[in-house]
Design an enzyme around this catalytic site. Structure first.
Site, PDB file in Angstrom:
ATOM      1  N   HIS A  32      32.189 -18.876   4.318  1.00  0.00           N
ATOM      2  CA  HIS A  32      31.543 -17.702   4.910  1.00  0.00           C
ATOM      3  C   HIS A  32      32.091 -17.511   6.325  1.00  0.00           C
ATOM      4  O   HIS A  32      33.053 -18.197   6.726  1.00  0.00           O
ATOM      5  CB  HIS A  32      30.018 -17.873   4.911  1.00  0.00           C
ATOM      6  N   HIS A  35      32.837 -20.601   8.541  1.00  0.00           N
ATOM      7  CA  HIS A  35      34.106 -21.276   8.236  1.00  0.00           C
ATOM      8  C   HIS A  35      35.281 -20.449   8.759  1.00  0.00           C
ATOM      9  O   HIS A  35      36.257 -20.992   9.286  1.00  0.00           O
ATOM     10  CB  HIS A  35      34.261 -21.452   6.731  1.00  0.00           C
ATOM     11  N   GLY A 145      31.703 -27.018  13.469  1.00  0.00           N
ATOM     12  CA  GLY A 145      30.779 -25.997  13.935  1.00  0.00           C
ATOM     13  C   GLY A 145      29.618 -26.585  14.729  1.00  0.00           C
ATOM     14  O   GLY A 145      29.059 -27.629  14.353  1.00  0.00           O
ATOM     15  N   LYS A 147      26.845 -25.396  14.645  1.00  0.00           N
ATOM     16  CA  LYS A 147      25.724 -25.305  13.697  1.00  0.00           C
ATOM     17  C   LYS A 147      25.225 -26.686  13.278  1.00  0.00           C
ATOM     18  O   LYS A 147      24.028 -26.910  13.135  1.00  0.00           O
ATOM     19  CB  LYS A 147      26.195 -24.505  12.478  1.00  0.00           C
ATOM     20  N   ASP A 148      26.185 -27.606  13.063  1.00  0.00           N
ATOM     21  CA  ASP A 148      25.844 -28.976  12.671  1.00  0.00           C
ATOM     22  C   ASP A 148      26.038 -29.880  13.889  1.00  0.00           C
ATOM     23  O   ASP A 148      26.959 -30.702  13.948  1.00  0.00           O
ATOM     24  CB  ASP A 148      26.714 -29.410  11.490  1.00  0.00           C
ATOM     25  N   VAL A 174      28.018 -19.154  14.110  1.00  0.00           N
ATOM     26  CA  VAL A 174      28.131 -17.744  13.710  1.00  0.00           C
ATOM     27  C   VAL A 174      26.845 -17.364  12.979  1.00  0.00           C
ATOM     28  O   VAL A 174      26.379 -18.098  12.099  1.00  0.00           O
ATOM     29  CB  VAL A 174      29.352 -17.528  12.788  1.00  0.00           C
ATOM     30  N   SER A 184      26.029 -21.892   3.619  1.00  0.00           N
ATOM     31  CA  SER A 184      26.243 -21.767   2.171  1.00  0.00           C
ATOM     32  C   SER A 184      24.907 -21.794   1.432  1.00  0.00           C
ATOM     33  O   SER A 184      24.787 -21.280   0.330  1.00  0.00           O
ATOM     34  CB  SER A 184      27.124 -22.908   1.685  1.00  0.00           C
TER      35      SER A 184
HETATM   36  P1  AMP Z   1      30.344 -27.145   5.419  1.00  0.00           P
HETATM   37  O1  AMP Z   1      31.283 -26.479   4.474  1.00  0.00           O
HETATM   38  O2  AMP Z   1      28.940 -26.660   5.327  1.00  0.00           O
HETATM   39  O3  AMP Z   1      30.463 -28.655   5.414  1.00  0.00           O
HETATM   40  O4  AMP Z   1      30.811 -26.703   6.855  1.00  0.00           O
HETATM   41  C1  AMP Z   1      32.145 -26.888   7.279  1.00  0.00           C
HETATM   42  C2  AMP Z   1      32.230 -26.662   8.754  1.00  0.00           C
HETATM   43  O5  AMP Z   1      31.809 -25.328   9.043  1.00  0.00           O
HETATM   44  C3  AMP Z   1      31.333 -27.603   9.560  1.00  0.00           C
HETATM   45  O6  AMP Z   1      32.035 -28.024  10.718  1.00  0.00           O
HETATM   46  C4  AMP Z   1      30.172 -26.721   9.915  1.00  0.00           C
HETATM   47  O7  AMP Z   1      29.535 -27.096  11.109  1.00  0.00           O
HETATM   48  C5  AMP Z   1      30.850 -25.365  10.070  1.00  0.00           C
HETATM   49  N1  AMP Z   1      29.887 -24.288   9.938  1.00  0.00           N
HETATM   50  C6  AMP Z   1      28.995 -24.092   8.933  1.00  0.00           C
HETATM   51  N2  AMP Z   1      28.220 -23.001   9.181  1.00  0.00           N
HETATM   52  C7  AMP Z   1      28.622 -22.507  10.374  1.00  0.00           C
HETATM   53  C8  AMP Z   1      28.220 -21.412  11.184  1.00  0.00           C
HETATM   54  N3  AMP Z   1      27.233 -20.596  10.820  1.00  0.00           N
HETATM   55  N4  AMP Z   1      28.857 -21.222  12.345  1.00  0.00           N
HETATM   56  C9  AMP Z   1      29.864 -22.048  12.745  1.00  0.00           C
HETATM   57  N5  AMP Z   1      30.298 -23.083  12.026  1.00  0.00           N
HETATM   58  C10 AMP Z   1      29.688 -23.325  10.861  1.00  0.00           C
END
Ligand code: AMP
Length: 257
Positions: A32, A35, A145, A147-148, A174, A184
């Site tokens: 999304h 990412h 991100g 976010k985490d 974001v 997700s």
């Molecule tokens: P994930 O696929 O959920 O493991 O996320 C992959 C990367 O994308 C991680 O570093 C997350 O922190 C980042 N991420 C997920 N959602 C967001 C968001 N809304 N804004 C910025 N980064 C994000």
């Protein structure tokens, strides 16, 4: 864009690119705008952008959560291609965790608080898979991100403790126009749950744990925790459940970069 399924293939693909700056964006797919922001930052600052696409079983405690995780590899590869990714690394679980696998990385203190308390073993899975990706790809910089926020903190500690030679770049969260952080897991929210989930960014923006808890509870969300986390920068962080869907978010006490 090269799609590599094996460690040997990704190493071969990167062999001739090692003179330039290599950026790694680890993801679990279901891509999304969050990412895409990470991929955009990597594209701007690196000669070669590697995106990993791997739903890491080791970081899921609940098999139902792992099995229900959204997967759409074809679409994800299209998004990656459009974002200018050079190499997509999409291994099988057996490629990273072959039979007999037994080595784990544990960031003992930071991995045990907040999310770690509610998801035992989660950060052990995250730290282990990230160390593997760092070893396989050998990036100059890896993008994560805000976010985490706790994930960033755990990885920063691991990088320092294990003397890893890479830079960690953190990209601001974001959000959708209504303030909900892109995730997700948002796809699983019913319209009513999504409306109630909007209390999460609103509560965190108060930067006050008690006020935030009241806002979250008044919205009918089940609060796992809402707490000031001593990260860099400090954040007000929360995890809530809207129906079956668990959401996390945080608000930094300092302006996001
Ligand atoms: P994930 O696929 O959920 O493991 O996320 C992959 C990367 O994308 C991680 O570093 C997350 O922190 C980042 N991420 C997920 N959602 C967001 C968001 N809304 N804004 C910025 N980064 C994000």
């Amino acid at each position: 864009m090269i799609v590599s399924r094996t460690i040997a293939d990704v190493r071969t693909a990167l062999g001739e690119r090692r003179d330039g700056r290599i950026g790694l964006v680890p993801t679990m797919g279901a891509l999304h705008g969050g990412h895409e922001a990470l991929l955009g930052a990597a594209r701007r600052h690196c000669d070669t952008v590697v995106m990993s696409l791997f739903v890491n079983p080791a970081q899921f405690g609940d098999p139902a959560d792992l099995n229900g995780y959204p997967r759409d590899e074809q679409r994800d590869l299209e998004v990656a291609r459009a974002a200018g990714v050079d190499v997509a690394f999409a291994p099988s679980a057996a490629e990273l965790y072959p039979p007999g696998y037994q080595t784990w990385v544990e960031v003992t203190e930071l991995g045990a608080i907040l999310e770690g308390q509610y998801r035992p073993g989660h950060f052990r899975g995250v730290a282990t898979v990230c160390l593997k990706l760092f070893t396989i790809v050998r990036p100059d910089v890896a993008y994560f991100g805000q976010k985490d926020a706790q994930q960033v903190e755990v990885l920063r500690q691991m990088i320092a403790d294990l003397h890893l030679e890479l830079e960690l770049a953190v990209v601001p969260t974001v959000r959708d126009g209504d303030g909900l952080a892109l995730s997700s897991r948002n796809a699983r929210l019913s319209p009513d749950e999504r409306a109630r989930a909007l209390a999460l960014p609103r509560a965190l923006a108060t930067h006050d744990p008690e006020t935030a808890r009241t806002i979250l509870e008044d919205a009918g969300l089940d609060v796992d925790y809402v707490a000031v986390a001593p990260f860099d920068p400090p954040v007000l962080a929360a995890a809530v459940r809207a129906g079956e869907t668990r959401l996390i978010d945080n608000s930094p006490f300092e302006e996001e970069a």
